[in-house]
Design an enzyme around this catalytic site. Structure first.
Site, short mmCIF file in Angstrom:
data_model
loop_
_atom_site.label_atom_id
_atom_site.label_comp_id
_atom_site.label_asym_id
_atom_site.label_seq_id
_atom_site.Cartn_x
_atom_site.Cartn_y
_atom_site.Cartn_z
N HIS A 18 0.86 -1.18 0.00
CA HIS A 18 0.00 0.00 0.00
C HIS A 18 0.90 1.24 0.00
CE1 HIS A 18 0.86 0.60 4.23
NE2 HIS A 18 0.19 -0.48 4.63
N HIS A 21 3.97 1.44 2.38
CA HIS A 21 5.16 0.68 1.96
C HIS A 21 5.86 1.41 0.80
CE1 HIS A 21 2.26 -2.65 3.27
NE2 HIS A 21 3.18 -2.60 4.22
N CYS A 136 0.77 -11.13 19.90
CA CYS A 136 -0.10 -10.60 18.84
C CYS A 136 0.53 -10.94 17.50
CB CYS A 136 -0.26 -9.08 18.97
SG CYS A 136 -1.12 -8.39 17.53
N CYS A 139 1.33 -7.96 15.16
CA CYS A 139 2.61 -7.28 15.39
C CYS A 139 3.78 -8.25 15.28
CB CYS A 139 2.68 -6.67 16.79
SG CYS A 139 1.41 -5.48 17.16
N CYS A 153 -5.12 -5.60 21.16
CA CYS A 153 -3.96 -4.89 20.61
C CYS A 153 -4.49 -3.64 19.93
CB CYS A 153 -3.23 -5.78 19.60
SG CYS A 153 -2.14 -4.83 18.54
N HIS A 156 -4.11 -3.80 16.02
CA HIS A 156 -4.79 -4.83 15.23
C HIS A 156 -6.18 -5.16 15.72
CE1 HIS A 156 -0.50 -5.16 14.22
NE2 HIS A 156 -0.99 -5.33 13.02
N LYS A 295 -6.53 6.42 9.78
CA LYS A 295 -5.57 5.34 9.72
C LYS A 295 -5.98 4.43 8.54
CE LYS A 295 -3.39 1.83 12.24
NZ LYS A 295 -3.14 0.94 13.24
N LYS A 298 -8.13 -2.01 6.10
CA LYS A 298 -9.01 -2.74 5.18
C LYS A 298 -10.46 -2.58 5.60
CE LYS A 298 -6.40 -6.58 3.34
NZ LYS A 298 -6.17 -7.99 3.54
N1 MSP Z 1 8.41 -7.48 8.09
C1 MSP Z 1 8.55 -6.41 9.00
C2 MSP Z 1 9.86 -5.69 8.79
C3 MSP Z 1 11.08 -6.55 8.91
S1 MSP Z 1 12.52 -5.66 8.56
C4 MSP Z 1 13.75 -6.65 9.06
C5 MSP Z 1 7.41 -5.44 8.78
N2 MSP Z 1 6.80 -5.50 7.61
S2 MSP Z 1 5.54 -4.59 7.16
O1 MSP Z 1 5.10 -5.16 5.91
O2 MSP Z 1 4.57 -4.52 8.21
O3 MSP Z 1 6.11 -3.18 6.84
C6 MSP Z 1 6.29 -2.21 7.81
C7 MSP Z 1 6.88 -0.98 7.16
O4 MSP Z 1 6.02 -0.50 6.11
C8 MSP Z 1 7.00 0.21 8.08
O5 MSP Z 1 8.14 0.17 8.88
C9 MSP Z 1 7.04 1.35 7.09
O6 MSP Z 1 8.31 1.37 6.50
C10 MSP Z 1 6.03 0.91 6.06
N3 MSP Z 1 4.68 1.37 6.41
C11 MSP Z 1 3.60 0.60 6.70
N4 MSP Z 1 2.52 1.40 6.89
C12 MSP Z 1 2.87 2.69 6.72
C13 MSP Z 1 2.19 3.92 6.73
N5 MSP Z 1 0.90 4.01 6.99
N6 MSP Z 1 2.91 5.04 6.48
C14 MSP Z 1 4.25 4.99 6.19
N7 MSP Z 1 4.92 3.86 6.18
C15 MSP Z 1 4.28 2.70 6.47
O7 MSP Z 1 7.14 -4.65 9.68
#
Ligand code: MSP
Length: 506
Positions: A18, A21, A136, A139, A153, A156, A295, A298
């Site tokens: 999304h 990411h 959780c 997380c 949580c 979530h 926020k 889904k």
């Molecule tokens: N798999 C773990 C990371 C392991 S690294 C060794 C993880 N993955 S995640 O798919 O949940 O991705 C988290 C990351 O996505 C966040 O740290 C951030 O970089 C990005 N983001 C997820 N949601 C976000 C927003 N709403 N806004 C900005 N960045 C966001 O955690």
């Protein structure tokens, strides 16, 4: 040649990317392109985090319930293969310039994680104990009672599972003092500063030993010598930064969201110290995006697909919007309405209009040929662009990327004012060739500088400006310090005014 090794988090594959990411990924891409342009040897790593329980839940959802052992593993494997491919396709669509992509189900990773475990075990930092806690899966972490809101949580919105099992533990507490010392003596380690204070408080009050294995799971990397236990997903995932190719370690920059700094700034450095490896230079934690003030979720149905936005407006527009909208280190909001406003106001009326204005005048008044700059171009008309370059470089180096873009837009607006002040159409009418040539040269050469500054942010736009200035691809091969010098655009160059860079949206 200096090396620059930059990473993004490896993303879970329980869903598709999304806009959040995409934000982290695009920021990393901007920095990778900037450092490449400066002649550094860049390695930009991304990947997918595939051994997590949340991926298993997603894979099994609606599938043969009760499938166990081999059957489960096959289903999950097929699922992570498909999903990882989807993530990679999305990054390709967004033209992300990563040099490698690691999947944690790859052999190179699994082998490395097991070797690493053994090293830490030999350091005496792994012991067996009974863990009782609230886990959780959202997380992929244990939660304390105080972190829950009405038993759920807060992120979530579900109750964590009560777990009580014999696990292996990592002696994080042993590294508390060393970690604090490192953070104190290396202010660049955790950035920005607000996050540094947060992590210091966490280490002082909470950095307890944590469980690094789970019992009887169907999926994940087995603990060496004890296949009944699976390595905890963070003790596995963090290692991707080294397992992908240890030749690049240590990383110069781990770019992460603020949600995962505890893992990157406490767990990870302690694990590295235990294994006798150097620490990353900087962990930069950026803020989070909401969507139209809410926020992203889904359930609300407001999850924004970055690929769709890029297809609708173009990659460069998405990149520009994300980088300009979110202030340094803080949270930001994604809104398509706001994107359209910025597009019309800053891209169509700002940059696009300036390029079109300058090139039309060169076409009309000097037959599409860059004129000779006469007296050497620097006089009272324009005090030079060193200040813009100075500011730009300093913001880029300190990762204040929104300000770097502000600098470019201040530059664009100074050129607009210059046109209004000098009125080249009046000079053309008066046949004041010397002055006209000078003004047009200054404007066109400055467009070249602006295009260079934009290159890490908007690579397609940069190429288009170079093409229209008659510079072509060879301009991109030039040395960064050379490109910053005045006079790169040679008199006599034939311009090729093309289509409008950013047609107004209605
Ligand atoms: N798999 C773990 C990371 C392991 S690294 C060794 C993880 N993955 S995640 O798919 O949940 O991705 C988290 C990351 O996505 C966040 O740290 C951030 O970089 C990005 N983001 C997820 N949601 C976000 C927003 N709403 N806004 C900005 N960045 C966001 O955690």
């Amino acid at each position: 040649m200096a090396k620059f090794y930059i990473t993004t988090p490896i993303y879970y594959v329980n869903d598709v990317p999304h806009i959040g990411h995409a934000y982290t990924t695009i920021v990393a891409d901007v920095l990778a392109r900037y450092h490449r342009a400066r002649g550094n040897e860049v390695h930009f790593l991304m990947g997918t985090d595939e051994n997590a329980q949340k991926n298993v839940e997603a894979a099994l959802c609606g599938q043969a319930t009760g499938a166990r052992g081999m059957a489960t593993r096959k289903i999950v494997q097929r699922y992570v293969d498909e999903m990882s491919a989807k993530w990679q396709e999305s990054w390709d669509e967004l033209d992300i310039s990563n040099n490698d992509f690691i999947r944690t189900t790859e052999e190179r990773h699994i082998k490395y994680v097991q070797e690493f475990w053994k090293k830490v075990f030999e350091s005496g930092d792994i012991y067996k104990g009974v863990y009782e806690g609230l886990y959780c899966t959202g997380c992929e972490a244990y939660k304390t009672e105080s972190e829950l809101v009405e038993g759920l949580c807060p992120d979530h919105k579900r109750a964590p599972q009560k777990l009580s099992e014999e696990n292996y533990f990592f002696r994080l507490s042993k590294y508390r003092e060393t970690l604090l010392k490192h953070i104190e003596t290396h202010p660049e380690f955790v950035q920005p500063e607000a996050r540094r204070n947060e992590i210091i408080a966490y280490i002082k009050d909470h950095a307890n030993d944590f469980s690094i294995s789970r019992k009887n799971l169907e999926w994940g990397i087995p603990v060496p010598g004890d296949p009944s236990q699976t390595i905890y997903v963070w003790f596995d995932a963090l290692l991707n930064y080294v397992s992908a190719n240890s030749k690049w370690w240590p990383a110069d920059l781990h770019l992460v969201g603020k949600d995962i700094i505890k893992f990157h700034c406490a767990y990870w450095p302690a694990m590295l110290m235990s294994a006798g490896l150097p620490l990353p230079h900087t962990v930069f934690a950026h803020g989070f995006f909401t969507v139209d003030g809410q926020k992203m979720s889904k359930t609300i149905g407001n999850v924004v697909d970055p690929v769709k936005i890029a297809q609708k407006y173009g990659n460069d527009v998405l990149r520009y919007y994300l980088l300009r909208e979110i202030p340094f280190g803080a949270d930001g909001d994604f809104s398509e309405t706001r994107l359209r406003e910025r597009y019309n106001g800053e891209l169509a009326n700002g940059l696009g209009n300036l390029v079109a204005r300058v090139l039309t005048m060169v076409e009309r008044y000097v037959s599409s040929v860059i004129p000779d700059s006469g007296r050497g171009s620097m006089d009272s008309l324009f005090r030079g662009n060193d200040n813009y370059w100075g500011q730009y470089e300093s913001y880029m180096q300190s990762l204040i990327l929104d300000r770097a873009l502000d600098t470019v837009w201040a530059y664009v607006s100074e050129l607009d004012t210059l046109i209004d002040r000098t009125q080249p159409w009046v000079l053309a009418k008066k046949d004041d060739k010397t002055r006209l040539n000078e003004v047009l040269y200054i404007l066109a050469e400055n467009l070249r500088h602006i295009a260079w500054m934009l290159m890490p942010f908007m690579p397609d736009t940069t190429q288009k400006i170079f093409d229209q200035l008659g510079l072509g691809k060879s301009e991109l091969a030039r040395d960064w310090e050379e490109t910053k010098k005045w006079g790169g655009l040679k008199p006599g160059t034939k311009i090729k005014r093309g289509e409008s860079l950013f047609p107004r949206l209605t």
